[in-house]
Write an enzyme that holds these catalytic residues in place. Sequence first.
Site, PDB file in Angstrom:
ATOM      1  N   HIS A   1      96.630 106.343 -21.728  1.00 35.14           N
ATOM      2  CA  HIS A   1      97.861 106.055 -20.987  1.00 35.14           C
ATOM      3  C   HIS A   1      98.769 107.266 -20.862  1.00 35.14           C
ATOM      4  CE1 HIS A   1      97.243 101.718 -20.501  1.00 35.14           C
ATOM      5  NE2 HIS A   1      96.629 101.789 -21.660  1.00 35.14           N
TER       6      HIS A   1
ATOM      7  N   SER B   1     100.417 101.450 -24.811  1.00 35.56           N
ATOM      8  CA  SER B   1     100.713 100.965 -23.467  1.00 35.56           C
ATOM      9  C   SER B   1     101.608  99.745 -23.402  1.00 35.56           C
ATOM     10  CB  SER B   1      99.403 100.650 -22.736  1.00 35.56           C
ATOM     11  OG  SER B   1      98.712  99.597 -23.389  1.00 35.56           O
TER      12      SER B   1
ATOM     13  N   LYS C   1      92.831 104.887 -14.534  1.00 37.49           N
ATOM     14  CA  LYS C   1      94.273 104.643 -14.435  1.00 37.49           C
ATOM     15  C   LYS C   1      94.897 105.747 -13.581  1.00 37.49           C
ATOM     16  CE  LYS C   1      94.611 101.786 -18.562  1.00 37.49           C
ATOM     17  NZ  LYS C   1      93.166 101.537 -18.723  1.00 37.49           N
TER      18      LYS C   1
ATOM     19  N   THR D   1      73.329 102.844 -20.538  1.00 36.91           N
ATOM     20  CA  THR D   1      74.222 102.317 -19.499  1.00 36.91           C
ATOM     21  C   THR D   1      74.027 103.096 -18.207  1.00 36.91           C
ATOM     22  OG1 THR D   1      75.884 101.675 -21.126  1.00 36.91           O
ATOM     23  CG2 THR D   1      76.622 101.881 -18.861  1.00 36.91           C
ATOM     24  N   THR D   2      73.924 102.389 -17.103  1.00 36.26           N
ATOM     25  CA  THR D   2      73.789 103.035 -15.800  1.00 36.26           C
ATOM     26  C   THR D   2      74.964 103.984 -15.546  1.00 36.26           C
ATOM     27  OG1 THR D   2      72.566 101.174 -14.888  1.00 36.26           O
ATOM     28  CG2 THR D   2      73.669 102.614 -13.308  1.00 36.26           C
TER      29      THR D   2
ATOM     30  N   THR E   1      90.669 108.090 -19.711  1.00 35.94           N
ATOM     31  CA  THR E   1      90.119 107.229 -18.668  1.00 35.94           C
ATOM     32  C   THR E   1      90.262 107.877 -17.306  1.00 35.94           C
ATOM     33  OG1 THR E   1      90.196 105.000 -17.695  1.00 35.94           O
ATOM     34  CG2 THR E   1      92.289 106.003 -18.289  1.00 35.94           C
TER      35      THR E   1
ATOM     36  N   SER F   1      93.337 103.558 -39.168  1.00 31.15           N
ATOM     37  CA  SER F   1      93.631 103.125 -37.797  1.00 31.15           C
ATOM     38  C   SER F   1      95.073 102.654 -37.676  1.00 31.15           C
ATOM     39  CB  SER F   1      92.675 101.986 -37.405  1.00 31.15           C
ATOM     40  OG  SER F   1      92.987 101.449 -36.142  1.00 31.15           O
TER      41      SER F   1
ATOM     42  N   LYS G   1      87.813 100.605 -43.725  1.00 33.20           N
ATOM     43  CA  LYS G   1      88.958 100.980 -42.896  1.00 33.20           C
ATOM     44  C   LYS G   1      90.259 100.644 -43.591  1.00 33.20           C
ATOM     45  CE  LYS G   1      89.646  96.724 -40.199  1.00 33.20           C
ATOM     46  NZ  LYS G   1      88.710  95.861 -40.911  1.00 33.20           N
TER      47      LYS G   1
ATOM     48  N   THR H   1      97.624  90.160 -26.926  1.00 32.91           N
ATOM     49  CA  THR H   1      97.905  91.544 -26.540  1.00 32.91           C
ATOM     50  C   THR H   1      99.139  92.068 -27.262  1.00 32.91           C
ATOM     51  OG1 THR H   1      96.932  91.065 -24.378  1.00 32.91           O
ATOM     52  CG2 THR H   1      98.231  93.077 -24.568  1.00 32.91           C
TER      53      THR H   1
END
Length: 564
Positions: A308, A280, A355, A384-385, A352, A228, A247, A470
């Site tokens: 992104h 991002s 965005k 999940t709905t 996504t 990663s 990992k 972040t």
Amino acid sequence: MEAVVRQSMGCCPFVRQASMNTMKNFSLADKAIACPVMGPAVMKAKESKNYSTASKPLTAAAAAAPSSSANAAAAAAAVAPQPFVAAGVSNETAYDYEGMFEDELMKKRQDKSYRYFNNINRLAKEFPKAHRDLESDKVTVWCSNDYLGMGRNQEVLKAMQASLEKYGSGAGGTRNIAGHNKHSMALEAELAALHKKEAALVFSSCFVANDSVLSLLGQKIKDLVIFSDELNHASMITGIKHSGSKKHIFKHNDLSDLESKLAMYPKSTPKLIAFESVYSMCGSVSPIDEICDLAKKYGAITFLDEVHSVGMYGPHGAGVAEHLDFDAHLATGIRSPEFKTVSDKVDMITGTLGKTFGTVGGYVAASANLVDWVRSYAPGFIFTTSLPPSVMAGAIAAVRYQRHTLEDRILQQNHARYLKSNFARIGVPVIPNPSHIVPILIGDAFNAKKASDLLMDKYRIYVQAINFPTVAKGTERLRVTPTPGHTNDLSDFLLASVDEIFTDLNLPRVRDYEIMGGLAGVGTGEVVEPVWTNEQLKLTSKDLNSNVVDPTFEYLGSSSGYDL
């Protein structure tokens, strides 16, 4: 009372040098009442419910006098943040949950990572304008992830309104229970075609998609090892944790470090490389082709997050992987080029809808077998709905619009270039990168929030401060994201406003970072070539293949399931 002691360690010179036990024996409450700072806090604590200790608290045993190094270690331990310990109650008394919540929130405030949310109501007819509490209190939004302003696009809004009127506001449940609909099947066909993959699957968000796919891979593939990038998004980090896999974290975009870690295992060991195309918070772009080559060499599969970059890169908005073979994809349109492209080399692409495509949701695009497998096993999808039909109808319209429209992303790139070049001219430090992200380096949490507040209150400009966790401490920043709607007049006002704030707050400029040897790429003389070339920015939608306009795609078998 113990919470008061912990809080005082951060501000009282006397208490900072003492241990918790010393303060307990010292009768802090009696002494602190006379202090103008601690007195009110002590009185408040006396009036509220006390924390609790165990029924039989431990007592310290006598010991030899510690060495000077031990004294230093003890002092450091006294200053370090202490975990919450319920105190003052026996085994028959309930745990002080509210005390724990308050204690944890205080830690966030003390390390300047406490988050403040602004009331920002984006105005569709005036974007990038928005209003705050009152509709008359308007500000210009400079940090939206609606990168191309698709949240106001008329084709998107019409599609959503028509679907809302005909099919209602909700999906009715999960696909297992409520079934799915033509919108989900059409959207998955569009996304698979966008990335030129066999199949795609839509989730409620890309956080859920990343978590679901990565965790499932680790749980189902025995002895899988995941590699990663150190700057990967929290959704990928969460998925890797949930996977239970071993990992390795490789240095950001460092091919040598990645290869050295891959080489630790035989080719037969299952491996996965997880990375992003555009990061991002700093705007860096990964070497996708080279990472895919390493994956092939060492027997790994690749997981690429294009969150992104979708909509903004490539001739059709499929992301950076498409952009790397720009001319070939431009020529073939919705068809695949007659060679193995960078997109083809990537095993899984996630993206996504929330965005650049202006709605909400996430997805994975990959082989038919992989997508069907995720559909069949991933709890994050199964339980999940589903997204509402109107949301998926809007996402379909957005994907189709961007497939045949170049002007929006070209305008965005030009506006980003305008800002970066003019910030450089006035010495405002922007972390160098080849993408549309404009990260203004501030360098500490207090000033980052102060700059954000001043922009809002004095200049009616909204740019959210980005702090730890972040980004790393010491690299706090303002993250600016221009859209096609941020014209040069708005950019000029932002440039002048930021310039004044840097002067008023005495914030370091590029020259200051040069003197100190550079920070986060600022002040090092680093020159980065943008992803979009000058020649590509001269194109128009007329240069696209005509087959990208209103194409028809068949529904995918992986959307519903295959009959044997």
